[in-house]
Structure formats: structure tokens, C-alpha cells
Design an enzyme around this catalytic site. Structure first.
Site, PDB file in Angstrom:
ATOM      1  N   ASN A   9      62.957  60.543  39.017  1.00 25.54           N
ATOM      2  CA  ASN A   9      63.145  61.122  40.349  1.00 25.54           C
ATOM      3  C   ASN A   9      64.304  60.361  40.990  1.00 25.54           C
ATOM      4  OD1 ASN A   9      63.014  61.986  42.982  1.00 25.54           O
ATOM      5  ND2 ASN A   9      61.042  61.028  43.437  1.00 25.54           N
ATOM      6  N   LYS A  11      65.806  60.919  43.704  1.00 30.43           N
ATOM      7  CA  LYS A  11      65.800  60.898  45.180  1.00 30.43           C
ATOM      8  C   LYS A  11      67.212  61.186  45.690  1.00 30.43           C
ATOM      9  CE  LYS A  11      61.837  57.927  44.928  1.00 30.43           C
ATOM     10  NZ  LYS A  11      60.996  56.902  45.527  1.00 30.43           N
ATOM     11  N   HIS A  94      55.819  65.165  46.986  1.00 32.06           N
ATOM     12  CA  HIS A  94      56.092  63.728  46.890  1.00 32.06           C
ATOM     13  C   HIS A  94      55.745  63.070  48.221  1.00 32.06           C
ATOM     14  CE1 HIS A  94      58.249  59.939  46.613  1.00 32.06           C
ATOM     15  NE2 HIS A  94      58.199  60.097  45.305  1.00 32.06           N
ATOM     16  N   GLU A  96      57.193  60.978  49.969  1.00 31.56           N
ATOM     17  CA  GLU A  96      58.302  60.916  50.940  1.00 31.56           C
ATOM     18  C   GLU A  96      58.477  62.265  51.640  1.00 31.56           C
ATOM     19  OE1 GLU A  96      61.199  59.350  48.189  1.00 31.56           O
ATOM     20  OE2 GLU A  96      60.084  57.453  48.149  1.00 31.56           O
ATOM     21  N   GLU A 166      50.609  58.708  42.491  1.00 25.42           N
ATOM     22  CA  GLU A 166      51.541  57.704  43.003  1.00 25.42           C
ATOM     23  C   GLU A 166      50.978  57.043  44.259  1.00 25.42           C
ATOM     24  OE1 GLU A 166      55.841  58.619  41.670  1.00 25.42           O
ATOM     25  OE2 GLU A 166      55.470  59.706  43.522  1.00 25.42           O
ATOM     26  N   GLY A 172      58.640  52.164  45.299  1.00 27.78           N
ATOM     27  CA  GLY A 172      59.853  51.486  45.736  1.00 27.78           C
ATOM     28  C   GLY A 172      59.610  50.096  46.300  1.00 27.78           C
ATOM     29  N   SER A 212      56.966  52.057  41.136  1.00 26.15           N
ATOM     30  CA  SER A 212      57.559  50.841  40.571  1.00 26.15           C
ATOM     31  C   SER A 212      57.377  50.710  39.052  1.00 26.15           C
ATOM     32  CB  SER A 212      57.045  49.591  41.294  1.00 26.15           C
ATOM     33  OG  SER A 212      57.399  49.648  42.665  1.00 26.15           O
TER      34      SER A 212
HETATM   35  P1  PGA Z   1      59.798  54.069  42.280  1.00 27.47           P
HETATM   36  O1  PGA Z   1      59.561  55.562  42.845  1.00 27.47           O
HETATM   37  O2  PGA Z   1      59.706  54.157  40.790  1.00 27.47           O
HETATM   38  O3  PGA Z   1      61.187  53.716  42.748  1.00 27.47           O
HETATM   39  O4  PGA Z   1      58.731  53.216  42.870  1.00 27.47           O
HETATM   40  C1  PGA Z   1      58.584  56.396  42.261  1.00 27.47           C
HETATM   41  C2  PGA Z   1      58.581  57.732  42.955  1.00 27.47           C
HETATM   42  O5  PGA Z   1      58.793  57.791  44.177  1.00 27.47           O
HETATM   43  O6  PGA Z   1      58.376  58.779  42.308  1.00 27.47           O
END
Ligand code: PGA
Length: 251
Positions: A9, A11, A94, A96, A166, A172, A212
Site C-alpha cells: 500500500n 499510500k 483502510h 486512514e 490491521e 506506521g 509495521s
Molecule cells: P505500515 O502500513 O506497514 O507502514 O505500518 C500498513 C498499512 O497501512 O496498510
């Protein structure tokens, strides 16, 4: 057996040149699609460039979509538009999008149904906040998210979806759920599917972990019984790191 999935992803990262450099670097090196589904979910503006160049074993996904085919929705992109560009996957719900763009369990449900109708594979995200985890309410919270997301989705259609668990506090932040913790919640999600559909369906749906994930922790996560792959943000931006992750999934 459930075929593993590693989905990057991106982003809101990369320029066009960087996106192209990435696909040229990984295209010939991703393992056979029969062994692992390697997917890059890129910003919408790069999708055409990436689909045009995707090799035999790489697949391209979007990061969100609208739940209608068309209409006066400035800035939005529909599932039929994505499909017409050769996109195969789409991330839905997601955390976010839920936090910053008013994505709700209801909109997630509509989008899953539309994605399936449009022959896109939805990667459906669920996961709890730190507060919910600390109150020991994770499984109930995630169960409610899954039930709402899959309302009016038949068992046959559920098999066309992928779920990504998640935990929000792990995204992140560099804090990964322990493999045990991730597996426990993923098992709880499978139990929800077994209850709603049946054991057979529950055992076939791929459920990924996200938050992460890195080359350093992928092996321990994938060693767990119920974790079928990963949705990866930061560590999917670098070609070598992405390749290490997809290769880990075929061991
Ligand atoms: P990350 O993000 O691996 O940077 O923690 C995962 C995600 O948001 O799908």
C-alpha cells in the site's frame, strides 16, 4: 490451501518516475503468481502506467473507490473506471480512510458489494484502536466490523474477498502486533466467517496482517497458522524490501 498474498500500500508516496523505477525493478523478479499474489496498491494517478507495465506475476490495485458507477462526485473514482484500466484489486476501508475521509462500516459494505460486482478483488481492512485493545474489546470490535462489512454478501462472494487485519496502533508506528496477537484476532475473524457462512468458507478466505510489517518480522508472522500474508505500507516502497516480503511468503 490458501494462496498467500503480499499487498503493498503505497499510500500518498512516490512521483511518476519513482513509480516506474519501482515496477521496472521488481517486475521480472516477483515469484510465480500461482505461489504468491504480489500486489501493488498505488495512488490512482499511477494506475494506468503501472497496469501497462505489469508483468505476468504482478498485480495492481487501487487504494479506494466510490460505491457508485458514476455521478456528480468531484474527485472520486468508480469501480468500473478502475476495471476499465485493468486494475484487479482495491483496498476498502483502510483505517486512514475511516479516520480522515468519513469511511464507515456502511460505506465499506456498499463498496465491497460494488467491487465484487465489478470483478475487482476487495482487500477489506478492519482493526482496532489502542484504546479498544487496552480495554480488551478487540475481538468484539473487529467482529462487528466484519459483520457489517459483509452484510448481504453471499458465501460465494465472500470467497472473492481478502480481509486485512490491521490494528490501528501498529500502522506506521514501528509497533507490530506480536505474531501470536495477530493470529488470535485473525482466528477470531475466521470464527465470525464460520458463524455467518460455514467452516469451509471461513477456511478459504485469505486473511492478512498489516501494521509495521518488514523483512525483519515477516517470517514470524507468516509462520502463524491463520495469517495468509500481509498488507504493507512503508516497507513496500523499496523494491528490494517488497521482493524480500513476497519471497518470504513462498517459503
Ligand atoms: P505500515 O502500513 O506497514 O507502514 O505500518 C500498513 C498499512 O497501512 O496498510
Amino acid at each position: 490451501m490458501r494462496r498467500p498474498v503480499i499487498a503493498g500500500n503505497w499510500k500518498m508516496y512516490k512521483t511518476r518516475d519513482e513509480a516506474l523505477a519501482f515496477i521496472y525493478a521488481v517486475n521480472q523478479l516477483v515469484p510465480d503468481l500461482e505461489r504468491v499474489e504480489s500486489v501493488i496498491c498505488a495512488p490512482a494517478i499511477f494506475l494506468r502506467d503501472l497496469v501497462k507495465r505489469e508483468g505476468e506475476n504482478l498485480r495492481i490495485g487501487a487504494q479506494t473507490m466510490h460505491d457508485l458507477d458514476e455521478g456528480a462526485y468531484t474527485g472520486e473514482i468508480s469501480a468500473v473506471m478502475l476495471k476499465s484500466y485493468g486494475v484487479d484489486y482495491v483496498i476498502i476501508g483502510h483505517s486512514e480512510r475511516r479516520a480522515y475521509y468519513n469511511e464507515t462500516d456502511e460505506s465499506v459494505n456498499k463498496k465491497i458489494i460494488k467491487a465484487i460486482q465489478s470483478e475487482l478483488t476487495p482487500i477489506v481492512c478492519v482493526g482496532e484502536s489502542l484504546d479498544i485493545r487496552e480495554q480488551k474489546k478487540t475481538n468484539g470490535f473487529v467482529k462487528a466490523q466484519v459483520l457489517k462489512a459483509y452484510e448481504n454478501v453471499t458465501d460465494i462472494d465472500a470467497l472473492k474477498t481478502i480481509i486485512a487485519y490491521e490494528p490501528i496502533w501498529a500502522i506506521g508506528t514501528g509497533k507490530t502486533a506480536t505474531p501470536d496477537m495477530a493470529n488470535d484476532t485473525i482466528k477470531a475473524i475466521r470464527a465470525v466467517l464460520a458463524e455467518k457462512y460455514d467452516e469451509q468458507t471461513a477456511n478459504k478466505v485469505r486473511i492478512l496482517y498489516g501494521g509495521s510489517v518488514k523483512p525483519a518480522n515477516i517470517d514470524s508472522l507468516l509462520a502463524e497458522s491463520d495469517i495468509d500474508g500481509a498488507l504493507v505500507g512503508g516497507a513496500s516502497l523499496d523494491p528490494d524490501s517488497f521482493l524480500t516480503l513476497v519471497k518470504a511468503a513462498i517459503k
